[in-house]
Every structure is written in structure tokens, then in C-alpha cells.
Scaffold this motif. Structure first.
Motif, PDB file in Angstrom:
ATOM      1  N   TRP A   1       0.842  -1.203   0.000  1.00  0.00           N
ATOM      2  CA  TRP A   1       0.000   0.000   0.000  1.00  0.00           C
ATOM      3  C   TRP A   1       0.883   1.262   0.000  1.00  0.00           C
ATOM      4  O   TRP A   1       0.593   2.231  -0.709  1.00  0.00           O
ATOM      5  CB  TRP A   1      -0.911  -0.031   1.231  1.00  0.00           C
ATOM      6  CG  TRP A   1      -1.678   1.218   1.464  1.00  0.00           C
ATOM      7  CD1 TRP A   1      -2.796   1.628   0.806  1.00  0.00           C
ATOM      8  CD2 TRP A   1      -1.391   2.232   2.431  1.00  0.00           C
ATOM      9  NE1 TRP A   1      -3.219   2.826   1.297  1.00  0.00           N
ATOM     10  CE2 TRP A   1      -2.374   3.226   2.297  1.00  0.00           C
ATOM     11  CE3 TRP A   1      -0.385   2.391   3.384  1.00  0.00           C
ATOM     12  CZ2 TRP A   1      -2.376   4.372   3.088  1.00  0.00           C
ATOM     13  CZ3 TRP A   1      -0.396   3.522   4.174  1.00  0.00           C
ATOM     14  CH2 TRP A   1      -1.391   4.494   4.021  1.00  0.00           C
TER      15      TRP A   1
ATOM     16  N   SER B   1       0.836   4.012  -2.904  1.00  0.00           N
ATOM     17  CA  SER B   1       0.466   5.396  -2.578  1.00  0.00           C
ATOM     18  C   SER B   1       1.572   6.364  -2.969  1.00  0.00           C
ATOM     19  O   SER B   1       1.317   7.469  -3.444  1.00  0.00           O
ATOM     20  CB  SER B   1       0.180   5.534  -1.080  1.00  0.00           C
ATOM     21  OG  SER B   1      -0.874   4.700  -0.720  1.00  0.00           O
TER      22      SER B   1
ATOM     23  N   GLU C   1      -1.007   9.739  -3.894  1.00  0.00           N
ATOM     24  CA  GLU C   1      -2.274   9.950  -3.180  1.00  0.00           C
ATOM     25  C   GLU C   1      -2.517   8.702  -2.319  1.00  0.00           C
ATOM     26  O   GLU C   1      -1.962   7.633  -2.591  1.00  0.00           O
ATOM     27  CB  GLU C   1      -3.446  10.167  -4.148  1.00  0.00           C
ATOM     28  CG  GLU C   1      -3.729   9.016  -5.085  1.00  0.00           C
ATOM     29  CD  GLU C   1      -4.932   9.258  -5.985  1.00  0.00           C
ATOM     30  OE1 GLU C   1      -6.055   8.987  -5.579  1.00  0.00           O
ATOM     31  OE2 GLU C   1      -4.711   9.727  -7.114  1.00  0.00           O
ATOM     32  N   TRP C   2      -3.338   8.847  -1.252  1.00  0.00           N
ATOM     33  CA  TRP C   2      -3.600   7.699  -0.385  1.00  0.00           C
ATOM     34  C   TRP C   2      -4.517   6.723  -1.101  1.00  0.00           C
ATOM     35  O   TRP C   2      -5.634   7.064  -1.454  1.00  0.00           O
ATOM     36  CB  TRP C   2      -4.238   8.144   0.934  1.00  0.00           C
ATOM     37  CG  TRP C   2      -3.365   9.047   1.725  1.00  0.00           C
ATOM     38  CD1 TRP C   2      -3.623  10.337   2.064  1.00  0.00           C
ATOM     39  CD2 TRP C   2      -2.074   8.749   2.278  1.00  0.00           C
ATOM     40  NE1 TRP C   2      -2.586  10.864   2.790  1.00  0.00           N
ATOM     41  CE2 TRP C   2      -1.619   9.906   2.939  1.00  0.00           C
ATOM     42  CE3 TRP C   2      -1.251   7.620   2.290  1.00  0.00           C
ATOM     43  CZ2 TRP C   2      -0.381   9.974   3.594  1.00  0.00           C
ATOM     44  CZ3 TRP C   2      -0.022   7.683   2.933  1.00  0.00           C
ATOM     45  CH2 TRP C   2       0.395   8.843   3.574  1.00  0.00           C
ATOM     46  N   MET C   3      -4.033   5.528  -1.321  1.00  0.00           N
ATOM     47  CA  MET C   3      -4.833   4.529  -2.039  1.00  0.00           C
ATOM     48  C   MET C   3      -5.772   3.830  -1.063  1.00  0.00           C
ATOM     49  O   MET C   3      -5.485   3.732   0.131  1.00  0.00           O
ATOM     50  CB  MET C   3      -3.908   3.481  -2.675  1.00  0.00           C
ATOM     51  CG  MET C   3      -2.913   4.036  -3.654  1.00  0.00           C
ATOM     52  SD  MET C   3      -3.658   4.741  -5.110  1.00  0.00           S
ATOM     53  CE  MET C   3      -4.269   3.293  -5.913  1.00  0.00           C
ATOM     54  N   ASP C   4      -6.883   3.338  -1.617  1.00  0.00           N
ATOM     55  CA  ASP C   4      -7.837   2.593  -0.793  1.00  0.00           C
ATOM     56  C   ASP C   4      -7.295   1.167  -0.609  1.00  0.00           C
ATOM     57  O   ASP C   4      -7.107   0.442  -1.589  1.00  0.00           O
ATOM     58  CB  ASP C   4      -9.198   2.573  -1.503  1.00  0.00           C
ATOM     59  CG  ASP C   4     -10.260   1.850  -0.688  1.00  0.00           C
ATOM     60  OD1 ASP C   4      -9.986   1.573   0.501  1.00  0.00           O
ATOM     61  OD2 ASP C   4     -11.342   1.561  -1.220  1.00  0.00           O
ATOM     62  N   ALA C   5      -7.040   0.797   0.635  1.00  0.00           N
ATOM     63  CA  ALA C   5      -6.396  -0.497   0.902  1.00  0.00           C
ATOM     64  C   ALA C   5      -7.388  -1.609   1.234  1.00  0.00           C
ATOM     65  O   ALA C   5      -6.971  -2.716   1.577  1.00  0.00           O
ATOM     66  CB  ALA C   5      -5.394  -0.341   2.025  1.00  0.00           C
ATOM     67  N   THR C   6      -8.681  -1.327   1.112  1.00  0.00           N
ATOM     68  CA  THR C   6      -9.685  -2.327   1.521  1.00  0.00           C
ATOM     69  C   THR C   6      -9.527  -3.648   0.762  1.00  0.00           C
ATOM     70  O   THR C   6      -9.464  -4.716   1.379  1.00  0.00           O
ATOM     71  CB  THR C   6     -11.114  -1.784   1.288  1.00  0.00           C
ATOM     72  OG1 THR C   6     -11.137  -0.428   1.683  1.00  0.00           O
ATOM     73  CG2 THR C   6     -12.139  -2.566   2.059  1.00  0.00           C
ATOM     74  N   SER C   7      -9.447  -3.553  -0.582  1.00  0.00           N
ATOM     75  CA  SER C   7      -9.391  -4.803  -1.354  1.00  0.00           C
ATOM     76  C   SER C   7      -8.094  -5.558  -1.080  1.00  0.00           C
ATOM     77  O   SER C   7      -8.087  -6.794  -1.067  1.00  0.00           O
ATOM     78  CB  SER C   7      -9.576  -4.532  -2.844  1.00  0.00           C
ATOM     79  OG  SER C   7      -8.776  -3.485  -3.246  1.00  0.00           O
TER      80      SER C   7
ATOM     81  N   ASP D   1      -8.398   4.672 -11.879  1.00  0.00           N
ATOM     82  CA  ASP D   1      -8.010   4.916 -10.484  1.00  0.00           C
ATOM     83  C   ASP D   1      -7.898   3.592  -9.717  1.00  0.00           C
ATOM     84  O   ASP D   1      -8.055   3.557  -8.497  1.00  0.00           O
ATOM     85  CB  ASP D   1      -8.995   5.874  -9.800  1.00  0.00           C
ATOM     86  CG  ASP D   1     -10.428   5.383  -9.868  1.00  0.00           C
ATOM     87  OD1 ASP D   1     -10.659   4.318 -10.471  1.00  0.00           O
ATOM     88  OD2 ASP D   1     -11.321   6.050  -9.324  1.00  0.00           O
ATOM     89  N   ASN D   2      -7.608   2.525 -10.456  1.00  0.00           N
ATOM     90  CA  ASN D   2      -7.452   1.171  -9.899  1.00  0.00           C
ATOM     91  C   ASN D   2      -8.737   0.581  -9.339  1.00  0.00           C
ATOM     92  O   ASN D   2      -8.701  -0.471  -8.724  1.00  0.00           O
ATOM     93  CB  ASN D   2      -6.356   1.118  -8.825  1.00  0.00           C
ATOM     94  CG  ASN D   2      -4.969   1.041  -9.428  1.00  0.00           C
ATOM     95  OD1 ASN D   2      -4.825   0.761 -10.607  1.00  0.00           O
ATOM     96  ND2 ASN D   2      -3.969   1.307  -8.635  1.00  0.00           N
ATOM     97  N   THR D   3      -9.872   1.277  -9.526  1.00  0.00           N
ATOM     98  CA  THR D   3     -11.151   0.667  -9.163  1.00  0.00           C
ATOM     99  C   THR D   3     -11.763   0.128 -10.458  1.00  0.00           C
ATOM    100  O   THR D   3     -11.222   0.361 -11.546  1.00  0.00           O
ATOM    101  CB  THR D   3     -12.117   1.684  -8.525  1.00  0.00           C
ATOM    102  OG1 THR D   3     -12.480   2.643  -9.529  1.00  0.00           O
ATOM    103  CG2 THR D   3     -11.492   2.397  -7.343  1.00  0.00           C
TER     104      THR D   3
END
Lengths: 163, 295
Positions: free
Chosen positions: A124, A128, A133-139, B218-220
């Protein structure tokens, strides 16, 4: 004579199997084997964890490095990213190997979970940093947790091979 | 040196167990030191790769080229399983599929008749205006041999490379729409950057509004639309197509539909289900058929 030869080959395959299984896991991780699930587990790091505890002497550092490079190349990550994760895991387990060999399965499982969090932070952090930018680490968290959940089955399978 | 002593009949460690421990500790620290050195090498490699140094790209392409044949062979059992599953699905749903195909066939026949008359009209108009013949494209179909497998990477590996005519920055499509573009091309393999990847930027147009924008991954699973001037006029369900600007993607390739608008952030649902792709089509660069005629 023949028995000697068979024994020698058996020992040879036994010594290369841990590294071979890690490379195999890197390749298998690139297929959508678990297509039915919303997330694909990553089976490589539980396998590295298992073999580092049980057969560290059969895992050369350069082998782990090359497995990481291959994972980066096949997966499209920056070269060195998974290599760093694999080496971190290998080094962390190697340092505490004596303790891990003597600890119970559940303790080992719990430690794998905490190590997976460490790996998650590395991945992560790099993502990032690159994206700025702060990436979403949920997945990523879910994927690593799923991989940890699979550990007992992997252990059962690898125990069979090991013996 | 560490074997059994013939004189004493005891192993060296039998007399000095501390030596065995010391040796094991030495080996452990030696290995840990090596791990540390390789971690430093990994960080250095990561830096080179991030800086897009050509050497790092070459190493990556070399590794993928070497492993693509292995991946192709390794994927055979998997492909057989998938194709069997598809066959069973078709067999079970034969009547439903047949109904759907008949419906589609009628609609396509109608469209074909319309297109024929349009083609004739087009030809006549071209002759009237003495228009120079347009260039055309050729297509290469390739199989996917490796999926990303990680949430922060959205790229796939194909079993076709420069030997098959693949070049860097080629658009990649399926029957449903845009998939992405080629980035690293080796002799036998090539990497596709999907439209959902963080590094992907596609010049697009919102159909109906004639509004130009950039589709940014955006990787989603749902990339964003950036630089839209008339956000208030955009609505859910609007169709997105490539605009042709930038020179990489030709115009009018279907990309997706607008699926969500929240706090001025517009999300697009791609037409192509990027998770279940098995084959893709690479659109080769434009070929001038006047040159081919000359040859």
C-alpha cells in the motif's frame, strides 16, 4: 545401485521442491483460478511462510529474489515491489524460525496474519507513493486476509508433500 | 573438517555442542545478511523501475518473454475447464440462446440492409468529391496468459509480441468495446495497460453532449471522467466513446456508460467486463492502402 540412485533423486527433488512450489504459486497466482470469488487470494506468501519455517535450508535468498522478480514481471507491478515483500517475509520468519517451529499451529497462523498486515503496509505504501495519493487499501486487506484464511488448507497439502 | 573424528569415534559436535550452535547461528546471520543485501537491491530495482529506466523495462520484457511459453502451457488445464463450463452452459441454455440469436439475427439483417444502402451512398459521394481513399486497420487476436492478481495493478499479459506484429501504444479492444493499450512489447509477449489502471488516460467524448473529457483509471472497476466542462449536463446512462484525440485511440470506440455522479466525480462503467477476458483484439496502426497498391 538402483536404490541409491532413486534415493539420490528423491533427496534432490525434496531439496528443490520448496523453491519449485514458490515459483509454481507465482504462476498460479496469475490465473483467475478462484474466478467465482469477488477477490483472488494470493497463495505465494503463505507458501513462502510455510517453507521458511519448515525448510529454510532449501530456500536460497537469490531464489526468493528471483521469484519476486518473476511475480513483478508477470503481474505488471514495478520491478522490486513483490521482491521486497517476499524478502521481508522471508527475513522476518527466518529470524524467528526457532520460535515458530516450536509454537502451535494457531500461533503460527496468527503470526502469518500479522505478517500479512506488514506486507499490506509495504504494498500500500509503494502504491500510494507512486500514485502520490492515499490509495484505498480495503481490497488489498481482504485479499491478504483471504490468503491467510486459506493457510490451513495449504499447510495440510504441503505437509503431505513434505512427509 | 566437521566430519566424525576417526580417533575418538565421536562427532566434532559431540564434544563441543556449543560449536554446533555457533555454526548454526553463523549460518543464520549470514543468510539474514544476504536477505538485507537483496532487500537493498530490491529497493534499488524499484527506484530504477519507477524512474522508467529502459534497462528495467528490458529486464521485465525479457522475464515475461521467457515465461510466456510456460504460462501458455500452464494455462491449458484452466482453459479446458473454462471451455467445458461454457459448453455445459450453452448446452443447458440452448433454447434461450437460440431465441436470443434469432432476435439478434433479424435486427442485424435490418441493419445490414441499411448499411448497404449507406455504403453505396458513401461511395457515390466520395466519387463526386474526388476524395482520397481512407487508410484502414488490421487486427490481431491474442490470448491472455496472465492476469494482474493484485488490487493496485491493472494490466494483463498477452501471448503475442513484436513477432506477431504487435507494437507499443496499440489500442486493444473486444467486441464490446475498449480494453486498454499495449505498453511493454517483447518478442512473444506484450503487456496491456487496462483502462482501469491508475496510469491510464484515454481521450473520450460524451455522446449527445459532444463534450470532450479524459477517462482516468483509479485502480477501481469504475474509472473517472476528468476535465468535463459541463458537469451539470452530464447524466447517468450517457454513452462514452473515444474521441480520437492524442493519436493512440481511433475515434468512436465504445468505452462505457456513466454509472455514478457524486460530488462532481463522474464514474464510468466500462462496457467490457475486464475481469473475465480470455481473448482480446489488438488494432494495428493505420495502413495506407495506396502504399499497398503501389507494392
Amino acid at each position: 545401485m538402483l536404490y541409491d540412485l532413486i534415493l539420490r533423486y528423491k533427496l534432490f527433488f525434496k531439496s528443490i521442491f520448496p523453491l519449485f512450489s514458490i515459483f509454481l504459486a507465482v504462476i498460479l497466482d496469475r490465473f483467475h483460478v478462484f474466478r467465482a470469488l469477488p477477490l483472488e487470494p494470493n497463495i505465494t506468501f503463505p507458501i513462502i511462510y510455510y517453507w521458511t519455517i519448515h525448510r529454510a535450508e532449501s530456500l536460497p535468498v537469490i531464489g526468493i529474489f528471483l521469484a519476486g522478480l518473476l511475480d513483478d514481471a508477470l503481474g505488471g507491478a514495478y520491478l522490486g515491489q513483490n521482491t521486497l515483500e517476499f524478502l521481508f517475509l522471508f527475513g522476518a520468519v527466518l529470524g524467528q524460525r526457532q520460535y515458530l517451529i516450536n509454537s502451535s499451529f494457531f500461533m503460527g497462523w496468527l503470526i502469518l496474519f500479522f505478517l500479512s498486515l506488514g506486507l499490506m503496509v509495504i504494498e500500500w505504501g509503494i502504491a500510494s507513493l507512486v500514485a502520490q495519493e492515499w490509495m484505498d487499501a480495503t481490497s488489498l486487506f481482504l485479499q491478504n486476509t483471504l490468503s491467510v484464511i486459506l493457510y490451513p488448507w495449504l499447510t495440510y497439502l504441503l505437509n503431505k508433500v513434505k512427509d | 573438517m566437521f566430519g566424525r573424528s576417526p580417533k575418538l569415534g565421536l562427532g566434532l559436535y559431540g564434544r563441543r555442542p556449543w560449536l554446533k550452535r555457533a555454526r548454526a547461528t553463523f549460518h543464520l546471520y549470514k543468510k539474514l545478511f544476504l536477505v538485507f543485501i537483496f532487500i537493498l537491491i530490491s529497493i534499488f530495482t524499484l527506484g530504477l523501475s519507477y524512474a522508467n529506466i529502459p534497462f528495467a523495462t528490458k529486464v521485465r520484457v525479457f522475464l515475461t518473454d521467457m515465461t510466456t511459453p510456460i504460462m501458455s502451457v500452464a494455462s491449458i488445464p484452466y482453459d479446458i475447464t473454462i471451455s467445458t463450463k461454457n459448453k455445459i452452459y450453452k448446452w443447458v441454455n440452448t433454447y434461450y440462446i437460440l431465441d436470443k440469436l434469432e432476435e439478434e439475427n433479424t435486427s442485424l439483417k435490418r441493419q445490414l440492409n441499411r448499411l448497404k444502402s449507406l455504403e453505396e451512398e458513401n461511395k457515390k459521394l466520395r466519387q463526386l468529391t474526388h476524395m482520397v481513399p481512407d487508410r484502414f486497420r488490421t487486427y490481431i487476436t491474442a490470448r491472455i496468459v496472465a492476469y494482474p492478481g493484485r488490487p493496485f495493478v491493472k494490466s494483463i499479459l498477452l501471448n503475442a509480441g513484436s513477432k506477431d506484429g504487435v507494437e507499443s501504444q496499440q489500442p486493444v479492444v473486444t467486441d464490446n468495446g475498449l480494453v486498454g493499450r499495449t505498453i511493454d512489447v517483447g518478442m512473444h509477449s506484450s503487456r496491456i495497460l487496462l483502462i482501469t489502471d491508475l496510469n491510464s488516460r484515454v481521450p473520450v467524448i460524451i455522446e449527445g453532449l459532444n463534450e470532450h473529457a479524459i477517462l482516468a483509471g483509479d485502480n477501481t472497476d469504475y474509472p473517472k471522467l476528468k476535465y468535463v466542462k459541463q458537469i451539470s449536463k452530464v447524466k447517468i446512462g450517457d454513452i462514452i466513446r473515444t474521441s480520437g484525440r492524442g493519436g493512440v485511440f481511433s475515434s468512436s470506440i465504445p468505452v462505457g456508460i456513466i454509472s455514478k455522479i457524486e460530488n462532481d466525480v463522474i464514474k464510468v462503467q466500462p462496457y467490457v467486463d475486464l475481469e473475465s477476458l480470455t481473448h482480446v483484439t489488438l488494432v494495428t496502426p493505420l495502413v495506407d492502402h495506396r502504399l499497398i497498391k503501389a507494392e
